[in-house]
Design a protein around this motif. Structure first.
Motif, short mmCIF file in Angstrom:
data_model
loop_
_atom_site.label_atom_id
_atom_site.label_comp_id
_atom_site.label_asym_id
_atom_site.label_seq_id
_atom_site.Cartn_x
_atom_site.Cartn_y
_atom_site.Cartn_z
N GLY B 24 0.80 -1.23 0.00
CA GLY B 24 0.00 0.00 0.00
C GLY B 24 0.82 1.26 0.00
O GLY B 24 0.30 2.34 0.02
N THR B 25 2.13 1.14 -0.01
CA THR B 25 2.98 2.33 -0.07
C THR B 25 4.06 2.14 -1.10
O THR B 25 4.43 1.02 -1.41
CB THR B 25 3.68 2.59 1.29
OG1 THR B 25 4.35 1.40 1.65
CG2 THR B 25 2.70 3.00 2.36
N PRO B 26 4.58 3.24 -1.67
CA PRO B 26 5.66 3.07 -2.62
C PRO B 26 6.84 2.39 -1.94
O PRO B 26 7.08 2.58 -0.75
CB PRO B 26 6.01 4.50 -3.01
CG PRO B 26 4.84 5.32 -2.62
CD PRO B 26 4.22 4.62 -1.48
N SER B 33 0.85 10.20 5.12
CA SER B 33 -0.47 9.84 4.61
C SER B 33 -0.79 10.54 3.30
O SER B 33 -1.56 10.07 2.51
CB SER B 33 -1.52 10.18 5.66
OG SER B 33 -1.41 11.55 5.98
N ASN B 34 -0.22 11.70 3.05
CA ASN B 34 -0.51 12.42 1.82
C ASN B 34 0.43 12.04 0.69
O ASN B 34 0.35 12.58 -0.40
CB ASN B 34 -0.47 13.94 2.04
CG ASN B 34 0.90 14.42 2.45
OD1 ASN B 34 1.83 13.64 2.52
ND2 ASN B 34 1.02 15.70 2.72
N GLY B 35 1.34 11.14 0.94
CA GLY B 35 2.25 10.71 -0.12
C GLY B 35 3.54 11.48 -0.16
O GLY B 35 4.48 11.10 -0.82
N THR B 132 -6.11 17.66 -2.06
CA THR B 132 -5.49 16.33 -1.97
C THR B 132 -4.78 16.06 -0.66
O THR B 132 -4.44 14.92 -0.36
CB THR B 132 -4.46 16.15 -3.10
OG1 THR B 132 -3.49 17.21 -2.97
CG2 THR B 132 -5.09 16.20 -4.47
N LEU B 134 -1.84 17.26 -0.09
CA LEU B 134 -0.40 17.47 -0.32
C LEU B 134 0.01 18.90 0.05
O LEU B 134 1.14 19.13 0.45
CB LEU B 134 -0.07 17.21 -1.80
CG LEU B 134 1.40 17.38 -2.18
CD1 LEU B 134 2.22 16.20 -1.67
CD2 LEU B 134 1.59 17.50 -3.68
#
Lengths: 347, 548
Positions: B24-26, B33-35, B132, B134
């Motif tokens: 679920g994560t890169p 949580s926002n990437g 988003t 971010l």
């Protein structure tokens, strides 16, 4: 197939002899025991062989590590095809949703069809023209003229696609500065007061122009392999043809061309495996007016990934994975065809 | 056979094991949580306070102090000024991406997990990123900013708020395009700019530019107007490069007067605009290569030394670009005067686009101290009314501007076709603020850096209050635009639009090509657009209208 059956038979015969030998030497009393002893011996032999060649295996370790790191580790990215993965936020598992979207999108199928059509036809056309040019180059008697011509036709291959696109865009421009339209107007082939033909934005013209540019750029380079084959033809064949009264054209048709047939097939097969990889040549020449006839899978992926602010990499990975699977299928097909035609595969 | 079966099984197993690695994560980096990446390489979080040592900034061509145009001096003077203000060293790492491919380049950057601390976002990009998570919510920081007392146009940033939250800050208002016309060409065809009041007048002018050899080379090789595409689907407000043809049409999703979100691409106004473009293309008054021309190509054709293939009218950015286009026409010995066309009656007013904004990337760690420190250092100082605002407005001292006595001449020894000298001499006394020659072109006067002095929302104060741009044309251009503009529709924020932007843009481009270039039936093309993306548009409209 027959070869395999024969090999299997030979292996079994050798095995039987080894078992008999073990029983004779008294190491085993029956066939079952002898088979177990043979297995043990084989295993010992295997490890001994590895130990003897340990230097080679040590040398292979860095290669294996690099192959895993550079070729297989990046493949972990395949999992994103099953996720909703945007530049923002953690990727979310969506199963086959990206594939469902892909298969229900008209633009994807258009690009898939275009990829196959443009790639395969380009391959056939450039191979055909390369063969023709090679044959004629081979017939040239003046060595300096032959070498000069060869160099001249090789040169376009070394130009980047961006430069090629800039040159042809200027030449084919529909505006008053476009050279081709200017000539057509001067010759009254098109209306001198009209706006000219928008070659690169016209669906009827884009594909022929694309193929012509590809032929111009790649024919010269394509002749290298055919000229090498031609230089290997036994001169006695030509002498025999001459004695039999063959004209020059008949010599070409009945000696040169048959000699090239095998090479042509090999070139076609080897290149067929790469047909899904078309990108740069289309990317620099296409535009929104001709997406229907020019958009290929790679350019579709590019637009879906890089021309919108918040792309879904999961979707474009799914499209890319599909492209790779089709490409992989073509490689297997080519391998099979290669085995059929020349007795050995390409893998 | 057994070997083959085993290898197929192994390969299948490998693919499934890779697919199953669904963490679920890169895989490459730790993300919030926002990437966005947690923390920064060069900074350390301290309890409640952040020790900022560097700021990474991503910017497009808005920063005119480019690498070959004095960026090093700008950067070092900014760092000096920050050290003077805060008493510590903070490094500014500038990453300037290609202006025309900015969206593309930012996408690649984010795909590689490279998130800057601050970056500039055009309005359409900002609309997609705003919700988003971010972008850092800078509402409180903005409300408490030091520059608040000096802000003269608070509505610019108030309008950027989404649900009362501010995720991006604009130090200036948006600006827009006006239509420029070559005076020499007007003279050649016997027209006056002041007589162009309606679409018919405008179209008549274009026809004359196309048919009456305004460049006097004896050939019919000129065009009425040119643009980079008939519709800029990826750049709000989309229609400002050909305003006279689009008129009241807005071929995108917008909120109408009754507050309802609608798709302007399907409206009658768009159909009529397409009809006008179709006729103009058929009549040859628009450069036929417009569809494939880039902005740079269209611009360079306009002021090219060889006017064959050029056009007489060109809609482009107001203000500084008025000076730049004129300078280039003069430099290329084409013309010495450009006129700005008042909006024709059908257009009414030129469009003031939504302003590009500066955003701070939220690292998502729940602690705002890092983001607040970036705001205080980078954004708050941008409008300090003093030295740092001057840096953002005019560039580096003694590189882009100066107050030292000096004299210089532009276009030394150059003359136009009639033999008239194009030289322009400048002389300044000690203490007099003036702009210098551009670092990368001694024949061009430097105009501005990232902020246009005429568009900025807070003035320079104190010893810098008298620092005003000496570019007369740029000032004229700004005044002209401000008195003839209306605000663009705000960009919609919708998940569906974010996900399907590429497909929608492709469908719009297909309609434009079919109708304008191929001369196809307008109703049929719009019907095809509806069949292709109608359901996506309906879904987006439903999202937008239900959110209101």
């Amino acid at each position: 197939m027959a070869e395999k059956i024969n090999k299997k038979k030979t292996d079994e015969t050798v095995r039987k002899k080894q078992i008999e030998e073990i029983i004779r030497s008294g190491s085993a009393s029956n066939e079952e025991e002898a088979a177990a002893v043979l297995k043990k011996q084989n295993r010992r032999r295997f490890w001994k062989k590895i130990w003897n060649d340990k230097g080679f295996y040590l040398m292979f370790i860095p290669v294996a590590v690099l192959v895993i790191l550079l070729y297989y580790w990046p493949m972990l990215g395949i999992r994103f095809a099953f996720m909703d993965y945007k530049p923002v936020g953690a990727p979310k598992w969506v199963g086959l949703a990206n594939f469902q979207k892909m298969f229900s999108t008209g633009a994807f199928w258009t690009s898939f069809g275009n990829t196959l059509f443009l790639s395969i036809l380009k391959l056939l056309l450039t191979t055909f023209t390369s063969v023709i040019v090679s044959v004629f180059l081979n017939e040239m008697r003046l060595l300096w003229a032959k070498k000069t011509l060869q160099t001249l036709i090789y040169l376009p291959h070394f130009m980047s696609w961006a430069v090629v696109a800039a040159i042809f865009s200027l030449m084919l421009s529909p505006s008053s500065t476009g050279m081709i339209n200017g000539i057509l107007k001067d010759l009254n082939i098109i209306d001198p007061n009209g706006s000219g033909i928008y070659f690169l934005a016209n669906k009827a013209w884009w594909r022929p122009i694309f193929f012509l540019i590809n032929i111009w750029k790649e024919t010269g380079w394509g002749t290298v392999i055919f000229l090498a084959t031609l230089s290997g033809i036994n001169p006695e064949l030509y002498e025999a043809a001459q004695i039999d009264g063959a004209t020059r054209m008949q010599s070409i048709l009945h000696v040169t061309v048959p000699a090239l047939a095998q090479t042509i097939i090999i070139v076609l097969i080897l290149n067929l495996a790469k047909v899904m990889n078309m990108f740069e040549s289309v990317f620099v020449l296409y535009n929104s007016a001709v997406y229907d006839v020019s958009d290929v899978i790679s350019t579709y992926i590019y637009r879906q990934t890089f021309t919108i602010a918040l792309p879904n990499y999961g979707y474009t990975t799914a499209v890319g994975l599909f492209k790779s699977l089709v490409g992989g299928g073509l490689v297997i097909l080519c391998n099979w065809a290669s085995k059929k035609i020349r007795g050995r595969g390409i893998l | 056979m057994k070997k083959k079966l085993v290898s197929v099984l192994l390969a299948t197993g490998m693919v499934f094991s890779l697919v199953a690695c669904n963490s679920g994560t890169p895989a490459t980096s730790e993300v919030a949580s926002n990437g966005a990446p947690v923390g920064s390489e060069t900074a350390v979080v301290e309890a409640g306070e952040y020790d900022l040592t560097s700021i990474s900034m991503v910017v497009d061509g808005t920063l005119t102090a480019t690498v070959d145009n004095g960026q090093d001096a700008f950067k070092s003077q900014w760092e000096e000024a920050i050290k003077e203000k805060f008493g510590k060293d903070i490094t500014l790492n500038i990453s300037q991406l290609d202006h025309s491919g900015y969206t593309d380049a930012v996408g690649r950057l984010f795909a590689g997990g490279d998130y800057p601390d601050v970056m500039i976002m055009p309005a359409s990009m900002f609309a997609q990123y705003a919700n988003t998570g971010l972008l850092w919510d800078m509402t409180a920081a903005y409300d408490n900013a030091e520059f608040q007392s000096r802000i003269e146009k608070p509505e610019i940033n108030e309008n950027l708020k989404r649900n009362g939250k501010l995720y991006g800050f604009s130090p200036a208002y948006g600006n827009g395009c006006v239509t420029y016309v070559k005076q020499a060409w007007l003279d050649a065809v016997g027209l006056k700019a002041s007589d162009i009041k309606t679409y018919d007048d405008y179209y008549n002018m274009l026809l004359k530019f196309t048919n009456e050899d305004p460049d006097g080379n004896g050939k019919k090789d000129t065009y009425g107007t040119d643009a980079a595409g008939f519709l800029k689907t990826d750049e709000a407000p989309y229609i400002n490069y050909l305003p006279e043809f689009w008129q009241d049409a807005y071929p995108a999703i917008y909120q109408n007067e009754s507050g309802e979100w609608v798709d302007g691409f399907q409206e009658d106004a768009t159909k009529k605009a397409l009809e006008r473009l179709q006729t103009a293309y058929k009549d040859g008054v628009i450069d036929p290569a417009a569809l494939t021309d880039s902005t740079k190509t269209a611009r360079e054709k306009f002021f090219s030394n060889d006017q064959a293939g050029s056009s007489g009218a060109f809609a482009y950015w107001a203000g500084t670009w008025y000076q730049t286009l004129t300078d280039n026409l003069v430099k290329n010995e084409v013309d010495s005067e450009l006129v700005m066309l008042e909006p024709i009656s059908e257009v009414g007013a030129y469009i003031n686009r939504e302003a590009p904004v500066w955003v701070i990337i939220d690292d998502g760690d729940g602690d705002n101290s890092r983001e607040q420190a970036i705001f205080d250092t980078f954004i708050d100082t941008m409008l300090d009314g003093g030295r740092i605002q001057v840096l953002w407005t005019y560039g580096a001292e003694d590189v882009h501007w100066s107050t030292k006595a000096e004299s210089f001449v532009l276009n030394k020894g150059k003359t136009d076709d009639s033999g008239k000298s194009l030289e322009k001499a400048y002389e300044y006394a000690e203490g007099e603020f003036h702009l210098k020659q551009s670092p990368n072109d001694e024949n061009t006067l430097w105009k501005k850096n990232a902020m246009d002095p005429a568009l900025v929302i807070a003035p320079l104060v104190g010893e810098y209050a008298d620092f005003t741009s000496t570019s007369e044309l740029a000032a004229q251009g700004n005044i002209f635009f401000v008195s003839h503009c209306k605000d663009a529709h705000p960009s919609p924020v919708s998940d569906t639009l974010t996900n399907e932007a590429g497909t929608i843009n492709d469908a719009k481009n297909a309609v434009i090509s079919k109708v304008v270039v191929e001369g196809g039936d307008i109703d049929a093309a719009i019907e095809e657009y509806k069949n292709t993306v109608g359901s996506i548009i309906d879904q987006a409209l439903q999202e937008l209208n239900s959110a209101e």
